[in-house]
Write a protein that holds these residues in place. Sequence first.
Motif, PDB file in Angstrom:
ATOM      1  N   HIS A   1       0.710  -1.228  -0.138  1.00  0.00           N
ATOM      2  CA  HIS A   1      -0.075  -0.009  -0.088  1.00  0.00           C
ATOM      3  C   HIS A   1       0.734   1.393  -0.005  1.00  0.00           C
ATOM      4  O   HIS A   1       0.520   2.370  -0.687  1.00  0.00           O
ATOM      5  N   HIS A   2       1.695   1.395   0.991  1.00  0.00           N
ATOM      6  CA  HIS A   2       2.690   2.580   1.008  1.00  0.00           C
ATOM      7  C   HIS A   2       3.443   2.763  -0.088  1.00  0.00           C
ATOM      8  O   HIS A   2       4.171   3.881  -0.465  1.00  0.00           O
ATOM      9  N   TRP A   3       3.836   1.766  -0.966  1.00  0.00           N
ATOM     10  CA  TRP A   3       4.966   1.911  -2.190  1.00  0.00           C
ATOM     11  C   TRP A   3       3.995   1.429  -3.477  1.00  0.00           C
ATOM     12  O   TRP A   3       4.847   1.341  -4.352  1.00  0.00           O
ATOM     13  N   GLY A   4       2.582   1.348  -3.592  1.00  0.00           N
ATOM     14  CA  GLY A   4       2.020   0.997  -4.710  1.00  0.00           C
ATOM     15  C   GLY A   4       1.318   1.847  -5.422  1.00  0.00           C
ATOM     16  O   GLY A   4       1.842   2.952  -5.918  1.00  0.00           O
ATOM     17  N   LEU A   5      -0.111   1.641  -5.701  1.00  0.00           N
ATOM     18  CA  LEU A   5      -0.880   2.385  -6.958  1.00  0.00           C
ATOM     19  C   LEU A   5      -1.078   3.657  -6.585  1.00  0.00           C
ATOM     20  O   LEU A   5      -0.930   4.674  -7.396  1.00  0.00           O
ATOM     21  N   HIS A   6      -1.260   4.045  -5.115  1.00  0.00           N
ATOM     22  CA  HIS A   6      -1.520   5.479  -5.024  1.00  0.00           C
ATOM     23  C   HIS A   6      -0.511   6.293  -5.058  1.00  0.00           C
ATOM     24  O   HIS A   6      -0.587   7.416  -5.821  1.00  0.00           O
ATOM     25  N   VAL A   7       0.860   5.943  -4.811  1.00  0.00           N
ATOM     26  CA  VAL A   7       2.086   6.668  -5.074  1.00  0.00           C
ATOM     27  C   VAL A   7       2.105   6.998  -6.376  1.00  0.00           C
ATOM     28  O   VAL A   7       2.267   8.153  -6.718  1.00  0.00           O
ATOM     29  N   TRP A   8       2.275   5.798  -7.325  1.00  0.00           N
ATOM     30  CA  TRP A   8       2.314   5.993  -8.678  1.00  0.00           C
ATOM     31  C   TRP A   8       1.354   6.647  -9.352  1.00  0.00           C
ATOM     32  O   TRP A   8       1.516   7.201 -10.500  1.00  0.00           O
ATOM     33  N   ALA A   9       0.030   6.495  -8.853  1.00  0.00           N
ATOM     34  CA  ALA A   9      -1.058   7.336  -9.508  1.00  0.00           C
ATOM     35  C   ALA A   9      -0.602   8.754  -9.287  1.00  0.00           C
ATOM     36  O   ALA A   9      -0.896   9.804 -10.147  1.00  0.00           O
ATOM     37  N   MET A  10      -0.243   9.284  -8.255  1.00  0.00           N
ATOM     38  CA  MET A  10       0.202  10.492  -7.881  1.00  0.00           C
ATOM     39  C   MET A  10       1.509  11.054  -8.870  1.00  0.00           C
ATOM     40  O   MET A  10       1.030  12.264  -9.146  1.00  0.00           O
ATOM     41  N   TYR A  11       2.446  10.464  -8.704  1.00  0.00           N
ATOM     42  CA  TYR A  11       3.453  10.937  -9.676  1.00  0.00           C
ATOM     43  C   TYR A  11       2.812  10.887 -11.073  1.00  0.00           C
ATOM     44  O   TYR A  11       3.297  11.801 -11.818  1.00  0.00           O
ATOM     45  N   GLY A  12       2.099   9.919 -11.571  1.00  0.00           N
ATOM     46  CA  GLY A  12       1.759   9.863 -13.041  1.00  0.00           C
ATOM     47  C   GLY A  12       0.730  11.048 -13.154  1.00  0.00           C
ATOM     48  O   GLY A  12       1.050  11.444 -14.384  1.00  0.00           O
ATOM     49  N   ILE A  13      -0.136  11.240 -12.357  1.00  0.00           N
ATOM     50  CA  ILE A  13      -0.966  12.397 -12.848  1.00  0.00           C
ATOM     51  C   ILE A  13      -0.120  13.563 -12.850  1.00  0.00           C
ATOM     52  O   ILE A  13      -0.260  14.470 -13.837  1.00  0.00           O
ATOM     53  N   VAL A  14       0.743  14.127 -11.945  1.00  0.00           N
ATOM     54  CA  VAL A  14       1.801  15.299 -11.919  1.00  0.00           C
ATOM     55  C   VAL A  14       2.538  15.150 -13.327  1.00  0.00           C
ATOM     56  O   VAL A  14       2.639  16.136 -13.852  1.00  0.00           O
ATOM     57  N   ALA A  15       3.209  14.014 -13.495  1.00  0.00           N
ATOM     58  CA  ALA A  15       4.057  13.796 -14.591  1.00  0.00           C
ATOM     59  C   ALA A  15       3.278  14.179 -16.010  1.00  0.00           C
ATOM     60  O   ALA A  15       3.728  14.510 -16.803  1.00  0.00           O
ATOM     61  N   LEU A  16       2.044  13.603 -15.953  1.00  0.00           N
ATOM     62  CA  LEU A  16       1.311  13.333 -17.272  1.00  0.00           C
ATOM     63  C   LEU A  16       0.953  14.971 -17.374  1.00  0.00           C
ATOM     64  O   LEU A  16       0.969  15.486 -18.702  1.00  0.00           O
TER      65      LEU A  16
END
Length: 493
Positions: free
Chosen positions: A134-149
Amino acid sequence: MRKISNVFYITIALIVVTVGYGVFASESFETITMNAKNFVASSFGWYYLLLLSLLLLLSIFLIFSPYGKIRLGKDTDRPEFSTVTWIAMLFSAGMGIGLVFYGAAEPLSHFVNPATEDPNTDEAFKEGLRESFHHWGLHVWAMYGIVALSLAYFQFRKDAPGLISATLKPIFGKKMDGPWGIFVDVLAVFATAFGVATTLGFGAVQINAGLNYLFGIEIGTFSQFIIIAIVTVLFIISASSGLSKGIKYLSNTNLVLAVLLLAFVVVLGPTLLILNMFTESLGGYVGNLVQMSLRTAPLNAGNQQWLFDWTIFYWAWWISWAPFVSMFIARVSKGRTIREFMVGVLLAPTLLCAFWFSTFGTTAVDMQRSGLADIASSSSELVVFEMFNEMPWSFIISIIAILLIASFFVTSADSATFVLGMQSTYGSLTPPTSVKMIWGIIQSSIALILLSVGGLAALQNTIIIAALPFSFVMLLMVISLMKELRREKNKRR
């Protein structure tokens, strides 16, 4: 040389003031930042949980929506890097040293001090792995992904500068060219400089611990100074070679070393248990995702404190890293479609991290449960080396781990100097080597100074506090991105 922006000078002034306070009034600095961090965690924890859950839902929506066909660049653009190299870059910049530092230590900590289960039980074992996912998974990468997108879309499709402030122009227009735009970019650069400096400090501590464990090299400021000095020289050399050479080769090296280390632990550790725990825990993570995403434990003070110390802390920590990691992800993702981008950013690092924690966490917990070694009593930086000590070929595995930490160390610093160079030269895609070198020396200096006075904890608190205002910037970036995507879709009709 390209013109340096005011963001460069303002941020350096803030860094000098902050570091000076940390050096000359370290106890006061730590007390104030700790109180502020606790206030943010207790008052805005619910907000962080909702925010990252919203970003995950948005990421999934974009994958399946008609917007997924839009390319991050012109319609004729194609990716600059192969998929394997691209994933290696995501992995190296986004998590890096943290995986080696916490890969065994975090699941073991959750086993001994679990969130909701009884300590040292089978249920605590399973919960510990789920929470690590949970701490290193989907939520983190979604956050990185949306800002990067958002950054990649405006930069490569709309020809905007590679600045956080530029993504907000659809909402605020030319106001982003003035003081408000400078404020947003300074906040991003400040968080990046301190976030990476803190990681450099922790990386030096773990390398020092590993060298002490293997060769008896003294643990202390002098040894860590030498480690940071050597790594600084290496990443400055890498930074001077450009993105397509230095960081590309380092990222591929990281992937090879990480796979090698992972393979050693899978084969020499409890292989069947690792594979079964990975499968079981992945199912448990997906099955409990909604409940874990929104848990605040308002009526359970003990569990609530655990959430403050772990989940809320992590969410704030990752948000503070978003400017750096997301800018770097955006830069290396030109030419990919939104669908391809979001699937890659969400799934590949999440599955890699899940298998990593399953491998290292299961091995560590199995040793602890069997009584083979009491590694839970070791400090976080030593847990992984204590675990290796109980395995065959321990010396070779430890050497590979130290090399991987050092390689991640260099890659993170190299990536950060590139991003900081971009942000302080009006979003230039090829910031001057001299600017990158200056930022590299500044990051290393921050880490060295604060290591010498024991100020890394206060620095960690500082960037977590800085995450709160940047989280509001992230929300505005989402609104701006969706507004522009809708406008583009309407034009195509």
